[in-house]
Design an enzyme around this catalytic site. Structure first.
Site, short mmCIF file in Angstrom:
data_model
loop_
_atom_site.label_atom_id
_atom_site.label_comp_id
_atom_site.label_asym_id
_atom_site.label_seq_id
_atom_site.Cartn_x
_atom_site.Cartn_y
_atom_site.Cartn_z
N HIS A 226 0.88 -1.18 0.00
CA HIS A 226 0.00 0.00 0.00
C HIS A 226 0.90 1.22 0.00
O HIS A 226 1.59 1.49 -0.98
CB HIS A 226 -0.93 -0.09 1.22
CG HIS A 226 -2.06 0.88 1.24
ND1 HIS A 226 -2.36 1.72 0.20
CD2 HIS A 226 -2.98 1.16 2.21
CE1 HIS A 226 -3.42 2.47 0.53
NE2 HIS A 226 -3.81 2.15 1.75
N HIS A 265 -1.93 -2.20 -9.99
CA HIS A 265 -2.94 -1.64 -9.08
C HIS A 265 -4.16 -2.54 -9.10
O HIS A 265 -4.51 -3.08 -10.14
CB HIS A 265 -3.34 -0.23 -9.55
CG HIS A 265 -3.99 0.57 -8.49
ND1 HIS A 265 -5.34 0.49 -8.25
CD2 HIS A 265 -3.48 1.42 -7.58
CE1 HIS A 265 -5.62 1.29 -7.23
NE2 HIS A 265 -4.52 1.86 -6.81
N ASP A 319 2.82 5.57 -6.69
CA ASP A 319 4.05 5.46 -5.89
C ASP A 319 5.32 5.45 -6.71
O ASP A 319 6.41 5.57 -6.15
CB ASP A 319 4.00 4.17 -5.05
CG ASP A 319 3.02 4.31 -3.92
OD1 ASP A 319 2.99 5.38 -3.30
OD2 ASP A 319 2.25 3.37 -3.68
C1 COA Z 1 -0.88 -3.36 -6.13
C2 COA Z 1 -0.91 -4.86 -6.34
C3 COA Z 1 -0.93 -5.53 -4.95
C4 COA Z 1 -2.15 -5.23 -7.13
O1 COA Z 1 -2.11 -6.61 -7.21
P1 COA Z 1 -3.16 -7.50 -7.99
O2 COA Z 1 -4.44 -6.80 -8.17
O3 COA Z 1 -3.17 -8.80 -7.28
O4 COA Z 1 -2.42 -7.63 -9.39
P2 COA Z 1 -2.97 -8.40 -10.66
O5 COA Z 1 -3.80 -9.57 -10.22
O6 COA Z 1 -3.64 -7.42 -11.54
O7 COA Z 1 -1.66 -8.90 -11.35
C5 COA Z 1 -1.70 -9.47 -12.62
C6 COA Z 1 -0.39 -10.10 -12.92
O8 COA Z 1 0.63 -9.10 -12.93
C7 COA Z 1 1.62 -9.39 -11.98
N1 COA Z 1 1.98 -8.14 -11.29
C8 COA Z 1 1.13 -7.29 -10.65
N2 COA Z 1 1.82 -6.26 -10.14
C9 COA Z 1 3.11 -6.47 -10.48
C10 COA Z 1 4.29 -5.76 -10.22
N3 COA Z 1 4.27 -4.63 -9.52
N4 COA Z 1 5.44 -6.26 -10.70
C11 COA Z 1 5.48 -7.40 -11.40
N5 COA Z 1 4.38 -8.12 -11.67
C12 COA Z 1 3.22 -7.65 -11.23
C13 COA Z 1 0.96 -10.35 -11.00
O9 COA Z 1 1.93 -11.15 -10.33
C14 COA Z 1 0.08 -11.13 -11.91
O10 COA Z 1 0.90 -12.05 -12.61
P3 COA Z 1 0.35 -13.50 -13.07
O11 COA Z 1 -0.70 -13.20 -14.11
O12 COA Z 1 1.56 -14.19 -13.61
O13 COA Z 1 -0.21 -14.15 -11.84
C15 COA Z 1 0.32 -5.33 -7.13
O14 COA Z 1 0.28 -4.78 -8.43
C16 COA Z 1 1.63 -5.01 -6.44
O15 COA Z 1 2.06 -5.74 -5.55
N6 COA Z 1 2.29 -3.89 -6.87
C17 COA Z 1 3.53 -3.48 -6.26
C18 COA Z 1 3.27 -2.71 -4.98
C19 COA Z 1 2.78 -1.32 -5.24
O16 COA Z 1 3.30 -0.61 -6.08
N7 COA Z 1 1.77 -0.93 -4.44
C20 COA Z 1 1.20 0.39 -4.51
C21 COA Z 1 -0.21 0.35 -5.02
S1 COA Z 1 -0.84 1.99 -5.24
#
Ligand code: COA
Length: 384
Positions: A226, A265, A319
């Site tokens: 987050h 996201h 972020d």
């Molecule tokens: C924010 C977050 C938790 C959302 O997660 P989510 O909704 O579960 O993501 P999704 O289900 O849309 O992901 C789809 C795919 O992209 C991948 N993915 C998502 N975010 C990613 C990232 N930041 N880096 C690399 N891969 C990513 C997932 O592992 C998933 O891969 P798969 O299809 O092989 O399983 C996630 O994107 C994340 O951990 N981001 C990094 C942390 C961050 O920047 N947080 C701030 C948010 S404002």
């Protein structure tokens, strides 16, 4: 008996579940739009200041001149912290991450406020406004102490974000710094039912007090998935070091299934509109202070990420560029997430007040996947 679910619908992490009604704002994840009370975020960021946006979120409309003056005066009157609060911040000093200090300080001020015992709706509102007012003073002081610097005497003539800057940095911001920080606070002020806002609403739904609710919100914001992502995003950009390395380093991380901080996201499946605005500022400020290489490296990481994961809806989020921006204007990276809290406090308060007015205790269920057979209890001395 174990709890079972009557309905078989199951959404891990409550994804897609609608659990509250709101008039405060919405995120259109497909179109990449963020709207506060009917106003597009880019318009508010360009034309309003944080105080106006805060008023809008809490009260439902943009203030007229008198309403603005009254709100501004109230925030200024409530900014001050008591000496014991400063002592607590100094006592914790560098021994904790600033987010832990922030959580502790908010909880401490709440513990000393008799209105937190069983607040009625008016008191919840007053506590919320007090928290909005005090947040920049608290985070400013935490920043000073964390950096081993003297706490700054409050200058009550300054606007919300200039006051925050002055409390944190010990000097007044330049015009560009002032606009940048104010914009960043506006962009962070509200964002649907994200984890910290939900934590805040969940706590207030038990009819607990606003200080407790905001303490919950700060706890949720602290996590790297987050608010904590910008600290790590900047560390990654610095690790990559130059645009030429981006392909190799990021490619390897993706291969290893590592999450790249500052991307992806739960709601946005296109470019986060807040990241677009912050990216422009990051470019401007890094050009001004000779750190353009950092910006170009970030830009290249973005290109690599979009080419490799854009088809999965992975784009920069708020972020990715915010850390670079805060660092360029002199904030330590440990204070990036507390800055997020200074912006988000208005959204936390507005949504908690809106929810508690039509309160319904949050109480979801879990899908029980353990054994349904009752087991024979074996005394401890007879177990294998
Ligand atoms: C924010 C977050 C938790 C959302 O997660 P989510 O909704 O579960 O993501 P999704 O289900 O849309 O992901 C789809 C795919 O992209 C991948 N993915 C998502 N975010 C990613 C990232 N930041 N880096 C690399 N891969 C990513 C997932 O592992 C998933 O891969 P798969 O299809 O092989 O399983 C996630 O994107 C994340 O951990 N981001 C990094 C942390 C961050 O920047 N947080 C701030 C948010 S404002």
């Amino acid at each position: 008996m174990p709890e079972t679910n009557d309905k078989p619908e199951f959404s891990r992490g409550l994804e897609g579940v609608i659990a509250a009604e709101t008039k405060i704002g919405y995120v259109d994840g497909q179109a990449g739009r963020l709207v506060y009370r009917g106003y597009e975020i880019s318009e508010l960021a360009g034309k309003s200041n944080y105080e106006e946006v805060s008023y809008l979120l809490v009260n439902g409309h943009l203030p007229n001149e008198k309403e603005y003056r009254d709100y501004d005066r109230k925030l200024k009157e409530l900014r001050t912290l008591k000496p014991d609060t400063y002592s607590l911040i100094k006592e914790i000093g560098k021994s904790a991450h600033p987010m832990s200090t922030l959580r502790t300080v908010v909880s401490y001020i709440g513990a000393k406020d008799s209105r937190t015992v069983e607040p009625n709706l008016d008191e919840q509102h007053d506590l919320g406004i007090e928290l909005i007012a005090k947040m920049p003073t608290i985070v400013g002081a935490i920043n000073r102490v964390y950096r081993g610097e003297e706490i700054v005497k409050p200058d009550h003539d300054l606007t919300y974000s200039d006051f925050f800057f002055h409390q944190a940095m010990g000097r007044k911001p330049s015009d560009v710094e002032s606009k940048m920080l104010d914009t960043a606070l506006i962009l962070h002020a509200d964002h649907g039912m994200n984890a910290s806002t939900f934590a805040c609403m969940l706590t207030i739904s038990t009819l607990s007090d606003m200080y407790s609710a905001v303490t919950s919100a700060i706890s949720a914001l602290k996590g790297p998935l987050h608010g904590g992502a910008n600290e790590r995003a900047l560390a990654l950009i610095e690790k990559v070091g130059s645009p030429e390395n981006a392909d190799k380093v990021i490619g390897k991380m993706i291969e290893n299934k590592e999450k790249i901080m500052g991307f992806g996201h739960r709601v946005y499946k296109v470019y986060d509109p807040r990241a677009k605005i912050l990216k422009e500022y990051a470019h401007e400020v890094t050009s001004m202070n000779g750190k353009e290489e950092l910006f170009h490296t970030a830009n290249k990481i973005e290109e690599v990420m979009i080419s490799k994961l854009g088809n999965k809806g992975i784009f920069p989020n708020v972020d990715f560029y915010s850390g670079m921006l805060y660092s360029s204007i002199g904030f330590s990276r440990e204070v990036f997430t507390p800055i997020f809290a200074v912006g988000r406090i208005s959204g936390w308060v507005a949504r908690s007040l809106e929810y508690v007015r039509e309160n319904r205790l949050f109480r979801p269920k879990a899908l029980y996947s353990g054994t349904k057979e009752l087991l024979k209890y074996v005394p401890i001395n007879e177990r294998d």
